[in-house]
Design a protein around this motif. Structure first.
Motif, PDB file in Angstrom:
ATOM      1  N   ILE A  12       6.011 -21.093  30.276  1.00 17.03           N
ATOM      2  CA  ILE A  12       5.093 -20.659  29.328  1.00 17.03           C
ATOM      3  C   ILE A  12       3.968 -20.903  30.011  1.00 17.03           C
ATOM      4  CG2 ILE A  12       4.025 -22.892  27.488  1.00 17.03           C
ATOM      5  CD1 ILE A  12       6.035 -24.778  28.359  1.00 17.03           C
ATOM      6  N   ARG A  13       3.236 -20.850  31.386  1.00 18.12           N
ATOM      7  CA  ARG A  13       2.177 -20.503  31.760  1.00 18.12           C
ATOM      8  C   ARG A  13       1.933 -18.513  31.673  1.00 18.12           C
ATOM      9  NH1 ARG A  13      -1.448 -22.991  34.488  1.00 18.12           N
ATOM     10  NH2 ARG A  13       0.226 -24.623  35.080  1.00 18.12           N
ATOM     11  N   ALA A  14       3.383 -17.767  32.087  1.00 17.86           N
ATOM     12  CA  ALA A  14       3.325 -16.894  32.498  1.00 17.86           C
ATOM     13  C   ALA A  14       3.028 -16.132  30.958  1.00 17.86           C
ATOM     14  CB  ALA A  14       4.561 -16.533  33.111  1.00 17.86           C
ATOM     15  N   ALA A  15       4.253 -16.534  30.138  1.00 21.95           N
ATOM     16  CA  ALA A  15       3.489 -16.175  28.765  1.00 21.95           C
ATOM     17  C   ALA A  15       1.981 -15.587  28.169  1.00 21.95           C
ATOM     18  CB  ALA A  15       4.848 -16.944  27.738  1.00 21.95           C
ATOM     19  N   VAL A  16       1.533 -17.268  28.186  1.00 27.49           N
ATOM     20  CA  VAL A  16       0.495 -17.236  27.395  1.00 27.49           C
ATOM     21  C   VAL A  16      -0.458 -16.088  28.346  1.00 27.49           C
ATOM     22  CG1 VAL A  16      -1.948 -18.884  28.215  1.00 27.49           C
ATOM     23  CG2 VAL A  16       0.370 -19.736  27.407  1.00 27.49           C
ATOM     24  N   ARG A  17       0.058 -16.300  30.044  1.00 31.02           N
ATOM     25  CA  ARG A  17      -0.807 -15.119  30.453  1.00 31.02           C
ATOM     26  C   ARG A  17      -0.767 -13.952  30.547  1.00 31.02           C
ATOM     27  NH1 ARG A  17      -0.123 -17.191  36.453  1.00 31.02           N
ATOM     28  NH2 ARG A  17      -1.533 -18.596  36.592  1.00 31.02           N
ATOM     29  N   ARG A  18       0.231 -13.185  29.783  1.00 32.88           N
ATOM     30  CA  ARG A  18       1.320 -12.173  28.969  1.00 32.88           C
ATOM     31  C   ARG A  18       0.043 -11.773  28.172  1.00 32.88           C
ATOM     32  NH1 ARG A  18       5.747 -13.344  31.191  1.00 32.88           N
ATOM     33  NH2 ARG A  18       6.709 -13.803  28.396  1.00 32.88           N
ATOM     34  N   ALA A  19      -0.093 -13.095  27.157  1.00 29.44           N
ATOM     35  CA  ALA A  19      -0.774 -12.532  25.808  1.00 29.44           C
ATOM     36  C   ALA A  19      -2.600 -12.726  25.987  1.00 29.44           C
ATOM     37  CB  ALA A  19      -0.148 -13.773  25.163  1.00 29.44           C
ATOM     38  N   LYS A  20      -3.011 -12.964  27.565  1.00 35.06           N
ATOM     39  CA  LYS A  20      -4.402 -12.855  27.790  1.00 35.06           C
ATOM     40  C   LYS A  20      -5.373 -14.006  26.776  1.00 35.06           C
ATOM     41  CE  LYS A  20      -4.503  -8.240  28.494  1.00 35.06           C
ATOM     42  NZ  LYS A  20      -5.334  -6.862  28.308  1.00 35.06           N
ATOM     43  N   LEU A  21      -4.450 -15.008  26.864  1.00 36.48           N
ATOM     44  CA  LEU A  21      -4.860 -16.386  26.746  1.00 36.48           C
ATOM     45  C   LEU A  21      -5.699 -17.519  27.104  1.00 36.48           C
ATOM     46  CD1 LEU A  21      -2.557 -17.636  23.746  1.00 36.48           C
ATOM     47  CD2 LEU A  21      -3.793 -16.194  23.083  1.00 36.48           C
ATOM     48  N   ARG A  22      -6.511 -17.316  27.593  1.00 35.88           N
ATOM     49  CA  ARG A  22      -7.454 -18.064  28.981  1.00 35.88           C
ATOM     50  C   ARG A  22      -7.792 -18.943  28.390  1.00 35.88           C
ATOM     51  NH1 ARG A  22      -9.099 -12.415  28.458  1.00 35.88           N
ATOM     52  NH2 ARG A  22      -8.385 -11.068  30.351  1.00 35.88           N
ATOM     53  N   SER A  23      -8.558 -19.546  27.224  1.00 38.99           N
ATOM     54  CA  SER A  23      -8.446 -20.695  27.287  1.00 38.99           C
ATOM     55  C   SER A  23      -7.908 -21.777  25.948  1.00 38.99           C
ATOM     56  CB  SER A  23     -10.348 -21.238  26.614  1.00 38.99           C
ATOM     57  OG  SER A  23     -10.004 -20.248  25.239  1.00 38.99           O
ATOM     58  N   VAL A  24      -7.882 -23.480  26.409  1.00 40.24           N
ATOM     59  CA  VAL A  24      -7.266 -23.528  24.978  1.00 40.24           C
ATOM     60  C   VAL A  24      -7.731 -23.202  23.799  1.00 40.24           C
ATOM     61  CG1 VAL A  24      -7.581 -26.179  23.792  1.00 40.24           C
ATOM     62  CG2 VAL A  24      -7.111 -26.026  27.170  1.00 40.24           C
ATOM     63  N   ARG A  25      -8.829 -23.680  23.282  1.00 42.67           N
ATOM     64  CA  ARG A  25      -9.091 -22.708  22.277  1.00 42.67           C
ATOM     65  C   ARG A  25      -8.520 -21.623  21.427  1.00 42.67           C
ATOM     66  NH1 ARG A  25     -14.362 -23.246  18.960  1.00 42.67           N
ATOM     67  NH2 ARG A  25     -14.489 -21.303  17.342  1.00 42.67           N
ATOM     68  N   ASP A  26      -7.870 -20.160  22.734  1.00 48.28           N
ATOM     69  CA  ASP A  26      -7.518 -19.731  22.342  1.00 48.28           C
ATOM     70  C   ASP A  26      -6.668 -19.403  22.289  1.00 48.28           C
ATOM     71  OD1 ASP A  26      -9.597 -17.497  23.422  1.00 48.28           O
ATOM     72  OD2 ASP A  26      -9.054 -17.582  25.490  1.00 48.28           O
TER      73      ASP A  26
END
Length: 334
Positions: A12-26
C-alpha cells in the motif's frame, strides 16, 4: 501528518508513493478513485481507516462510559436536585446546550456555573475559573456579585470558611463579541490561551444563536451551516484537548401546531434555534421553561421553571421543577 508516519503494508505504501500522495490530507481528500492505484478493495479500506484514525486525537466516548465511569468528572450545577437530574452535573469534555425562551433562567444558570467551577473537585467544581463569551447583551455583573454574596446560602454543603477563601470575581473572564469574526477570533486565540495557562476550566457562550441569526439571510443557509459546523468543531476541540465542559446558551423558535419536530421537549411549543445543523453538534441538550405558577420561599417569590433533558447519550429524558432565588437557581423537591 506525513504519510510516511503511518503503519501501512509495504504494498500500500508503494502505491501511495507512486500516486504522489504525501500526507493524510492528500489521502482523505484526493479526487481520484483509490482503486486506480492498483489496490484491492480491502487495501483501500485499510488505507482510509489508518488515515482517518491518525486524524483522531482522542478515542470516542461511549454512552456506557459516560454513565458508568466513576473517574469521569462532572461540573456540579450547585444544586443537589438538578445535579441528580444530570447525574452529577455537566460532563467534562463535551458541548452542552441550554436553550429556552427569554427570561427562562438560562443566563442565571450559566452565572451559577461560573461560580461552581471554582470549587474544589470534592465540592463538585474543577478548581479553576470560567470564561463567559457574550454575543447579545452586556455581562450581568450586578447579578454575578449578588450570587457571590449569597454563596453561603446556596452552597450550604460547603464550609463557609472555604467559600470565603475563593476570590470568585477574579476568576470569571468576560469576552464580548459583536460579530462572527470576533467570535471565531475569541475561541481560536484568546480562549485557548486562558485554558493553556490553567486559568479557566469552563467555556460559556451566551448565546450561540444571536450572531448566526443576524448575519445570514435565509437563502444563505449553506454558508451559515458551514460556519456553524466550523465553530462547533472548535468548541469540541477545546473541550477534548483541555478536558473542560463547554456550555452554549441558545435561543428558541416557535413550533407550529401539527409540525413533526422532536428537537425540543414533547410538551413544548418552542424548539431550540439553528435547526438540525446545530443539534447534531451538541452532546447534551437541556431546555429551561417558564411555567404558569409562582412559588415562594420566605420573603421571596419566583415564577416556576422546569429544567428538562431533551437528549443526552447518558441521561434519561426527564426534568425537574426549579426556581430562581436571590442565591441562584434551585431545583424543587417533589
Amino acid at each position: 501528518m506525513d504519510i510516511e508516519q503511518l503503519e501501512l503494508n509495504p504494498r500500500i505504501r508503494a502505491a501511495v508513493r507512486r500516486a504522489k500522495l504525501r500526507s493524510v490530507r492528500d489521502v482523505l481528500c484526493c479526487g481520484q478513485d483509490l482503486h486506480t492505484l492498483g489496490l484491492s478493495r480491502s487495501d483501500v479500506q485499510q488505507l482510509l481507516r489508518t488515515a482517518a484514525h491518525a486524524c483522531r486525537r482522542h478515542r470516542p466516548i461511549t454512552a456506557l462510559l459516560l454513565r458508568d465511569d466513576p473517574s469521569s468528572l462532572r461540573l456540579s450545577v450547585g444544586c443537589a436536585v438538578l445535579d441528580e437530574l444530570l447525574r452529577g452535573g455537566l460532563p467534562v469534555g463535551g458541548v452542552t446546550e441550554l436553550s429556552g425562551e427569554s427570561g427562562a433562567g438560562k443566563t442565571q444558570l450559566a452565572l451559577q456555573l461560573c461560580l461552581s467551577v471554582q470549587y474544589p473537585v470534592q465540592q463538585g467544581g474543577l478548581d479553576s475559573g470560567a470564561v463567559f463569551i457574550c454575543t447579545e447583551d452586556s455581562f450581568p455583573s450586578r447579578r454575578l456579585q449578588q450570587l457571590i454574596r449569597e454563596q453561603s446560602s446556596l452552597r450550604s454543603d460547603v464550609p463557609e470558611s472555604l467559600i470565603n477563601t475563593i476570590k470568585f470575581s477574579n476568576n470569571v473572564y468576560i469576552e464580548h463579541t459583536a460579530d462572527l469574526d470576533a467570535l471565531q477570533e475569541c475561541v481560536t486565540r484568546r480562549v485557548p490561551l486562558l485554558l493553556t495557562r490553567g486559568l479557566v476550566r469552563l467555556v460559556i457562550v451566551d448565546s450561540v444563536a444571536a450572531l448566526f441569526r443576524c448575519e445570514f439571510q435565509p437563502s444563505d443557509w449553506m454558508e451559515r451551516n458551514k460556519q456553524l459546523i466550523s465553530f462547533s468543531s472548535k468548541l469540541h476541540q477545546l473541550g477534548h484537548e483541555y478536558n473542560t465542559p463547554v456550555l452554549c446558551v441558545n435561543q428558541v423558535t416557535d413550533v407550529f401546531s401539527g409540525s413533526d419536530d422532536s428537537l425540543g421537549p414533547l410538551s413544548s411549543s418552542v424548539s431550540p434555534a439553528l435547526g438540525l445543523a446545530w443539534a447534531n453538534q451538541v452532546m447534551v441538550r437541556l431546555m429551561m421553561r417558564r411555567l404558569q405558577r409562582t412559588v415562594s420561599q420566605g420573603d421571596q417569590h419566583s415564577t416556576l421553571r422546569r429544567l428538562e433533558v431533551v437528549f443526552a447519550p447518558h441521561l434519561a429524558r426527564d426534568g425537574r421543577d426549579a426556581a430562581v432565588w436571590r442565591e441562584g437557581v434551585r431545583g424543587l423537591q417533589t
